[in-house]
Structure formats: C-alpha cells, structure tokens
Design an enzyme around this catalytic site. Sequence first.
Site, PDB file in Angstrom:
ATOM      1  CB  CYS A   1      47.341  61.945  51.876  1.00 34.27           C
ATOM      2  SG  CYS A   1      46.346  62.910  50.723  1.00 34.27           S
TER       3      CYS A   1
ATOM      4  CG  ASP B   1      50.844  63.723  69.338  1.00 28.58           C
ATOM      5  OD1 ASP B   1      50.355  62.765  68.698  1.00 28.58           O
ATOM      6  OD2 ASP B   1      52.027  63.746  69.704  1.00 28.58           O
ATOM      7  CD  GLU B   2      54.332  67.211  69.205  1.00 26.00           C
ATOM      8  OE1 GLU B   2      54.875  67.993  69.997  1.00 26.00           O
ATOM      9  OE2 GLU B   2      54.838  66.128  68.862  1.00 26.00           O
TER      10      GLU B   2
ATOM     11  CD1 TRP C   1      49.179  66.590  74.451  1.00 27.09           C
ATOM     12  CD2 TRP C   1      51.270  67.288  74.779  1.00 27.09           C
ATOM     13  NE1 TRP C   1      49.623  67.136  73.271  1.00 27.09           N
ATOM     14  CE2 TRP C   1      50.911  67.570  73.445  1.00 27.09           C
ATOM     15  CE3 TRP C   1      52.559  67.641  75.218  1.00 27.09           C
ATOM     16  CZ2 TRP C   1      51.775  68.195  72.542  1.00 27.09           C
ATOM     17  CZ3 TRP C   1      53.426  68.258  74.323  1.00 27.09           C
ATOM     18  CH2 TRP C   1      53.031  68.523  72.994  1.00 27.09           C
TER      19      TRP C   1
ATOM     20  CE1 TYR D   1      53.603  64.784  78.770  1.00 23.45           C
ATOM     21  CE2 TYR D   1      55.194  65.387  77.088  1.00 23.45           C
ATOM     22  CZ  TYR D   1      53.916  65.008  77.447  1.00 23.45           C
ATOM     23  OH  TYR D   1      52.961  64.846  76.483  1.00 23.45           O
ATOM     24  CG  LEU D   2      57.698  60.338  83.881  1.00 28.48           C
ATOM     25  CD1 LEU D   2      57.361  58.886  84.172  1.00 28.48           C
ATOM     26  CD2 LEU D   2      57.771  61.127  85.176  1.00 28.48           C
ATOM     27  CG  ASP D   3      60.591  63.466  77.865  1.00 30.32           C
ATOM     28  OD1 ASP D   3      59.682  63.852  78.634  1.00 30.32           O
ATOM     29  OD2 ASP D   3      60.679  63.850  76.685  1.00 30.32           O
TER      30      ASP D   3
HETATM   31 ZN   LIG Z   1      47.003  65.068  50.989  1.00 33.77          ZN
END
Ligand SMILES: [Zn+2]
EC number: 3.2.1.52
Length: 503
Positions: free
Chosen positions: A265, A296-297, A367, A393-395
Amino acid sequence: MNEYSIVPQPLAIQYLPGFFRCSALPAIKTPEKSAFQGEIQVFTDQLKDAWSAAHNSGGNDGEIRLLKTETASAEEYYRLEILPEGITLAAGTGAGIYRGLQVLRQLFLSGYEAGSLSVPCGVIEDRPRFPWRGFMLDCSRYFYSVGFIKKLLDALSLHHVNVFHWHLSDDQGWRLPVESYPLLTEIGSKRREHRLWDEFSGGFYTKTEIKEVVSFAAARHIEVVPEIDLPGHASAILAAYPGLGCTGGPYRVEDRFGIFEDALCAGNDGIFPLAEAVFDTLAELFPSRYVHIGGDEVLFNRWAECPKCRKRLSELGLSEPAQLQGWFTARIAEMLKQRGKTAIGWDEILDSIGKFPLPKDTVVQSWRDEEGGNRAAALGHRVIMSPQNKGCYLDYKHIDQAEEPGRLRIGTVVQAYSLDPVTPTMDKTAASLVLGGQGNLWSEIIYAGRIAEYMIFPRICAIAEALWSEKNSRDPANFARRLKVHQRRLDKLDLLQYRGPLD
Ligand SMILES: [Zn+2]
C-alpha cells in the site's frame, strides 16, 4: 580436434603448428607464490571434470605458467599461448586470469581422450565487448538448492558470465531472512500447493548459505546482484504482514501464477521501515554495489480504490495512482543510495513517473522488448538488455513443439544468438550507457534443477557469446559448429541440455 571451438568466440585466434600434449594434470606455476592463488585453486578443482580420477596422479609432463602483465588493454583481457613445451596465460587482473583459465578448461574438456590430453598450438587474445553478462534465476517460483546454484554458477563461468541476478522474492515465496521481520520467512517462504494435495513447498536461504553463494561466485569472478521485487509481486510479503496491503487481506503465498492485484500500500508508511530492514540485510550480505528493486507488473487498481493511497496521491499533488510508483521508486532508490548502493529496476519503473523522475544513476533493465532500454538510454540511464522477444527469456520453449517444456512463447537458440544490447536506434551516447545483457530463467513451470538446466543450455551459451564477442564475429553457422563440440563439454559437467533444432 583441429579447431578450438571455444564459446564465446575469442577476439583473435592464431593457430600454430604442433600440439601441447600431456598425460597428467599439468603443474601450474606463477612468478610470485601469492599471485592468483584463488583462481588456481578453483581451476584445479574444475580440472577434475576434464581428467578422469585415474590420471590425477603421476609425473607432471606439462606446465601452465601464469603471468601478470602490466599492458592489459581491458580488465578482463587475457592472452593464452599454447606451445608444445607449455602453456602461458597472461592477464592484468585475477578476472583476466580466470577468463583465460576457463578457455583452457574448455580446451581440456574437449581435448582429453583415453588418458591423455592433446590441444592444438596457438595464441588466443581476448577481452569482452560488454562488462555486464548476466543470468537471472527465479528462486521464488522454484526454490533451488544452494548446491544446484553453485553447480550452475560454475558452469556459467565457463562462458564468462559475470553477473548472477538472484531473484529472491515474488508472490510465490520470500527467500531472504530479515531479523526484524521474522514472518517474511516464517510465513512468506512457504506456500500451499493446492494442485499437489495440499503439500507445502518452499524455504529460504540462511545468511550462511547466502554468504557461501556470494563467495563461491566471487571466486569465479561473478558478482551477485540480489533482487527484492517491490511494490508489486508482493503476495508473500502481504501474507506475512497483511497490514501493509491496501485491503488488509487476507492474503496467501500464491501457488497460482500470473499478475496479482495486491501490492504494497503506497499510502502506508509502514512499508518503508520494512524496505529499510530488507536493504540493511542485503547490504550486510551482498558486496555488490547494485540492488535490484523489481518494479515490474504493478496493477494500480488497489491503489486507485484505497483511501490511504488516495490521500497520499492528493498530498503529493499527483493525478494518477500509477504515478505513486514513481514516487515510491525515487524514495527507495534514495534509501539504497544512503547504503552506498545503486538501484536497478525492470523497465516499468520508467512508466508513469509523474513529477518524481527516476534518479539519474538508476539502472533500467529492459525486458518487455528493447523499447524500455532505448527510452532509458535516451534519458541518460544505464541499461541492461534482456528483451523477452530476443531469446533472453529462458522459460520459453526452445521450439514450437507440444512436447517441449516451456511456456508463453518460443525463444530459439538462434534468436538468443542474435541478441544485440545496442539497438539500431541508439546514438553513440546512448550506446555508451549499455552495460550489457542477461538471460533470465523464470521458474513458474520448473519443478527441478534438471529441468532448469534443459531450459538454460545451450541458450545461455548463445547469449554469453552475444555479450562477450565482437559483433563483427557473429556467424550463426560457425556458432552452430562450435556448439556441437561445446555441448559435449557440457555433458562432462553433467548438465541436461536441449539438443533439438537451433531455429
Ligand atoms: Zn493503499
């Protein structure tokens, strides 16, 4: 063997007539007794891979001389001279000596047959194109053993990989012990595997184990860069300390994979003492000047709905919840600076920065594609390239076949070989900010080190060459020929490898 078939391809090779031959481990000599002792010890241990135990003893009929040269053109420069009467390796630093010894290790691995060693004579001169040649291992989605990590680092150093990016936290598990936040490991390091009849899996690395990995890596001239992913990918933190999320939970250490809505948060001041405690622990355990902070993300819908986050937003005079990430990144980058560390983040840290620009010295790891790296360099940031669409990306599956392990996309060996961290759109100044690149192994679908090996090799060999060797030496057909010889070396290191089409 008539050619060396070294991977990555050295800067210059000149073949000479004759062979260096011996039937016992060559003696290693240095002008001063104290010089390069660490490198010699590691190399001597590694040679046991090349030599069968039966031939470990006996008279020394070969000699390797190590020399310290004052005229090295680069920190990792080395010159290797192989003559019938002996081998001479010259470098200006321990790192240069180690790189040269790894090339010798390659030649010994392929030149040893039926009790004797035979290596064609020649002179090799070499140095890297990029200073950052990395590999990332996701130890959250799969908790790899210290033994496996060491095996991997040793094999990576055969290819001059010099950065181990250690992904230590994610939604699926927290792997770093932090004394003042004991629940991070007590709760955050274990997850219930619902698919597996409610088994628990996970664990964490003790401080002793982390120090062991760092020193094992350092002996191979690999720098270990830890990553703690903030403020997203934080389910494991929130499961341990639910008060740090926007909704208060309940949260769980995830056994599902994907991008989750919950993040730390941004309106809760309690997230900063936690970050301080984590960074203190990292500063204690990792000598590297870099700490990777993830970034990231992050999905911003929780921040958009949270009263505390909205209050923070208006106090800061920001318009979009996403801009809170820019504020958060600037603040934790400053915390790291106070500890003598420089932040690295995934390329999303460039998005939505609002009125809190990314501190200039922050390194951006591209990336999603190359665009993040292009943008970062244009803004004056140093850049690490690991674009998922360029074989980093090796996966991903090696080829498009149902039976191949891997997920999301295809990343062929040839694609990995074509990686160039300096993109066509970069001008000279931007290009000078590119530190290098990385191969990254995310571990959602990996449930054993053996499978990791299969995903990593030989793609990392291609990436290592793309990062070490000069661009004008790039030749896919030549690489494919050398790789055939090289993969037999990796067999001797007991590595499971992909053996199918390269493209
Ligand atoms: Zn929050």
